[in-house]
Design an enzyme around this catalytic site. Structure first.
Site, PDB file in Angstrom:
ATOM      1  CG  ASP A  19      -2.052  -0.943   1.177  1.00 26.64           C
ATOM      2  OD1 ASP A  19      -2.316  -1.486   0.096  1.00 26.64           O
ATOM      3  OD2 ASP A  19      -2.676  -1.170   2.234  1.00 26.64           O
ATOM      4  CG  HIS A  20       2.021   2.615   3.524  1.00 28.57           C
ATOM      5  ND1 HIS A  20       1.070   3.611   3.554  1.00 28.57           N
ATOM      6  CD2 HIS A  20       1.674   1.741   4.497  1.00 28.57           C
ATOM      7  CE1 HIS A  20       0.203   3.366   4.517  1.00 28.57           C
ATOM      8  NE2 HIS A  20       0.546   2.243   5.095  1.00 28.57           N
ATOM      9  NE  ARG A  36       5.220  16.219  -6.185  1.00 28.92           N
ATOM     10  CZ  ARG A  36       6.477  16.536  -6.465  1.00 28.92           C
ATOM     11  NH1 ARG A  36       7.446  16.194  -5.623  1.00 28.92           N
ATOM     12  NH2 ARG A  36       6.771  17.181  -7.580  1.00 28.92           N
ATOM     13  CG  HIS A  88      -6.965  -1.555   2.957  1.00 29.29           C
ATOM     14  ND1 HIS A  88      -6.913  -1.178   4.291  1.00 29.29           N
ATOM     15  CD2 HIS A  88      -8.281  -1.522   2.627  1.00 29.29           C
ATOM     16  CE1 HIS A  88      -8.140  -0.930   4.726  1.00 29.29           C
ATOM     17  NE2 HIS A  88      -8.986  -1.126   3.719  1.00 29.29           N
ATOM     18  NE  ARG A  91      -8.243   3.563   4.233  1.00 27.97           N
ATOM     19  CZ  ARG A  91      -8.297   3.223   5.523  1.00 27.97           C
ATOM     20  NH1 ARG A  91      -7.492   2.286   5.997  1.00 27.97           N
ATOM     21  NH2 ARG A  91      -9.149   3.802   6.336  1.00 27.97           N
ATOM     22  CG  HIS A 144      -3.186   3.362   0.148  1.00 33.87           C
ATOM     23  ND1 HIS A 144      -4.031   2.297  -0.069  1.00 33.87           N
ATOM     24  CD2 HIS A 144      -3.095   3.495   1.506  1.00 33.87           C
ATOM     25  CE1 HIS A 144      -4.415   1.801   1.087  1.00 33.87           C
ATOM     26  NE2 HIS A 144      -3.887   2.507   2.068  1.00 33.87           N
ATOM     27  CD  GLU A 176      -5.234  -5.793   4.412  1.00 35.09           C
ATOM     28  OE1 GLU A 176      -4.606  -6.520   5.192  1.00 35.09           O
ATOM     29  OE2 GLU A 176      -5.080  -4.558   4.352  1.00 35.09           O
ATOM     30  CB  THR A 210      -3.343   2.592  10.006  1.00 33.76           C
ATOM     31  OG1 THR A 210      -3.162   1.262   9.511  1.00 33.76           O
ATOM     32  CG2 THR A 210      -3.098   2.610  11.498  1.00 33.76           C
ATOM     33  CG  HIS A 233      -2.562  -3.223  12.282  1.00 29.94           C
ATOM     34  ND1 HIS A 233      -2.977  -2.539  11.155  1.00 29.94           N
ATOM     35  CD2 HIS A 233      -2.463  -2.291  13.263  1.00 29.94           C
ATOM     36  CE1 HIS A 233      -3.148  -1.262  11.455  1.00 29.94           C
ATOM     37  NE2 HIS A 233      -2.833  -1.087  12.720  1.00 29.94           N
ATOM     38  N   GLY A 254       3.723  -4.624   6.011  1.00 28.65           N
ATOM     39  CA  GLY A 254       3.895  -3.644   4.953  1.00 28.65           C
ATOM     40  C   GLY A 254       4.660  -2.400   5.349  1.00 28.65           C
ATOM     41  CG  HIS A 255       4.263   1.791   7.929  1.00 27.19           C
ATOM     42  ND1 HIS A 255       5.175   2.097   8.924  1.00 27.19           N
ATOM     43  CD2 HIS A 255       3.944   2.963   7.340  1.00 27.19           C
ATOM     44  CE1 HIS A 255       5.382   3.402   8.937  1.00 27.19           C
ATOM     45  NE2 HIS A 255       4.657   3.952   7.987  1.00 27.19           N
TER      46      HIS A 255
END
Length: 262
Positions: free
Chosen positions: A8-9, A17, A43, A45, A50, A70, A102, A215, A237-238
């Site tokens: 995701d990130h 941007r 994810h 959302r 993202h 997700e 989150t 998580h 992930g993060h």
């Protein structure tokens, strides 16, 4: 232990941007070429902060790795995913609040419409996983609705571990509820959180449900979870993307894989 990489990130950086880089497919193939990542997690959302619909389509069309999507029980998202020609390997239903930074906790299994959404995915032959707190009632709900996989929310465990064993409590985004706790209190609560994850993973095993977790997991707090033999998959992930900013994505993936695939 299966390693699910949440990307995701990587897309968050692109969306900041509203540009074309970093390229999500490049990240996918870097992950694939390490031969250490078992699946890709994204994810989708409701606010599309993202991952975008087009990202889903591109990944499902070309990915050599299984894709875990997700999402909430939002009707438009459910319809979109059920209509796809290329199906995800699984859909993990998560709670969602547009104001959250989150995901803040596990799914409320009494949520109106949840049963219908599970049925919709099953009718399309899509495996369903539920993102839940490590509680017996949630496991029973999963079994009653023929859900064969759950992902336990590890946020409580992760935050306690970070507060106790890192400098998280001295950082700008320290969790206020943990800052005033003594090391003894943190250690006791962390132990209880770990035991609950272990108990519920074992319970899931005896119910015939595959137990996954995710998580807030990082290069430090993930190690303890490897002591839970009933856990089959970790989605991270993060922390990997954060390290990738400094050392590169391939190296960040390999360092995490070295921890969880021993």
């Amino acid at each position: 232990m299966r390693f699910g990489l949440n990307i995701d990130h990587i897309v968050t950086l692109r969306e900041v941007r509203k540009t074309y880089e970093p390229e999500i497919l490049e990240a996918l193939f870097i992950a694939k070429n390490t031969h250490k990542v078992d699946l890709i997690t994204i994810h989708l959302r409701e606010d599309r902060r993202h991952i975008q619909n087009e990202d889903v389509l591109r990944l499902l069309e070309i990915s050599p790795l299984p894709i875990n999507i997700e999402c909430s029980i939002n009707a438009a998202i459910t319809d979109f995913l059920c209509s796809l020609k290329n199906k995800p390997s699984k859909v993990t239903i998560v709670p969602e609040n547009r104001n959250e930074v989150t995901t803040e906790g596990g799914l409320d299994c009494s949520l109106k419409g949840l049963e219908e959404v599970i049925r919709a995915y099953h009718n399309k032959g899509i495996e369903v996983s539920l993102f839940i707190d490590p509680l017996k009632d949630a496991l029973h709900f999963a079994r009653e609705h023929q859900v064969k996989q759950v992902e336990f929310h590890t946020g409580v465990y992760a935050n306690l571990h970070n507060a106790l064993y890192s400098n998280a409590n001295n950082q700008i985004h320290a969790i206020s509820a943990l800052k005033d706790k003594s090391p003894k209190e943190l250690k006791e609560e962390l132990h209880n959180a770990f035991l609950q994850l272990r108990r519920m993973s074992k319970e899931a095993f005896f119910m015939g449900i595959t137990a996954c977790a995710g998580h807030g997991l990082n290069y430090t707090n993930v190690k303890e979870l490897l002591k839970i033999p009933s856990l089959r998959e970790l989605n991270i992930g993060h922390s990997v993307v954060s390290k990738a900013v400094l050392v590169g994505l391939e190296k960040a993936i390999l360092e995490m894989a070295q921890l969880i695939k021993r």
